[in-house]
Enzyme design. Structure first.
Site, PDB file in Angstrom:
ATOM      1  N   TYR A   1      46.318  31.897 -16.835  1.00  0.00           N
ATOM      2  CA  TYR A   1      45.824  32.171 -15.481  1.00  0.00           C
ATOM      3  C   TYR A   1      46.654  33.269 -14.837  1.00  0.00           C
ATOM      4  CZ  TYR A   1      49.727  29.763 -13.170  1.00  0.00           C
ATOM      5  OH  TYR A   1      50.973  29.410 -12.713  1.00  0.00           O
ATOM      6  N   CYS A   2      46.155  33.784 -13.714  1.00  0.00           N
ATOM      7  CA  CYS A   2      46.884  34.806 -12.942  1.00  0.00           C
ATOM      8  C   CYS A   2      46.648  34.523 -11.455  1.00  0.00           C
ATOM      9  CB  CYS A   2      46.419  36.212 -13.343  1.00  0.00           C
ATOM     10  SG  CYS A   2      44.673  36.538 -13.006  1.00  0.00           S
ATOM     11  N   ARG A   3      46.488  35.544 -10.668  1.00  0.00           N
ATOM     12  CA  ARG A   3      46.233  35.350  -9.234  1.00  0.00           C
ATOM     13  C   ARG A   3      44.744  35.155  -8.974  1.00  0.00           C
ATOM     14  NH1 ARG A   3      44.505  37.577  -4.733  1.00  0.00           N
ATOM     15  NH2 ARG A   3      43.939  39.533  -5.716  1.00  0.00           N
TER      16      ARG A   3
END
Length: 142
Positions: free
Chosen positions: A105-107
């Protein structure tokens, strides 16, 4: 007159040869693009809610946050490790087992998709991308 006919035939043969060569070259390029997309699409995508349910139980998986270290320090999913997307050019030392289940995941979801593609192209076989922390409703660890 015979010379003109021979020249015309030669010119036609040359043009046909060039056309056939260029067409084959274009087909090879398209085939390469299809193969590349097939590799890229080998990672799985799930929703943030599905990931949240999975993370309620301990399992044999790794959660990878691919944001910058300063973003990671501001808050991340508990037990996640930080591997910066832009630094994934070779197999990360933290991810030794290429068959390990890895959640990414990321932002917002853009970098996690990029990182997932990179990891698959590096030979990882169990990559699951689940979007961005902006949609996370669970606990945050600092």
């Amino acid at each position: 007159m015979k010379k003109v006919f021979v020249i015309i035939v030669i010119v036609i043969v040359v043009f046909i040869s060039i056309f056939v060569y260029k067409r084959k070259e274009a087909e090879l390029y398209v085939d390469d693009q299809i193969e590349e997309k097939e590799v890229i699409n080998m990672y799985k995508q799930i929703s943030m809610e599905e990931a949240k349910e999975i993370f309620k139980t301990k399992g044999d998986y790794i959660i990878v946050d691919v944001r910058r270290p300063d973003e990671f320090a501001e808050g991340h999913i508990p037990s996640a490790i930080n591997i910066v997307n832009e630094e994934i050019t070779t197999a990360p030392k933290e991810l030794k087992d290429k068959s390990q289940v890895i959640y990414v995941y990321c932002r917002s979801g853009r970098r996690s998709k990029e990182a997932s593609e990179k990891l698959v192209n590096l030979g990882y076989t169990n990559i699951i991308e689940f979007g961005g922390i902006i949609d996370w409703t669970g606990d945050i660890e600092k």
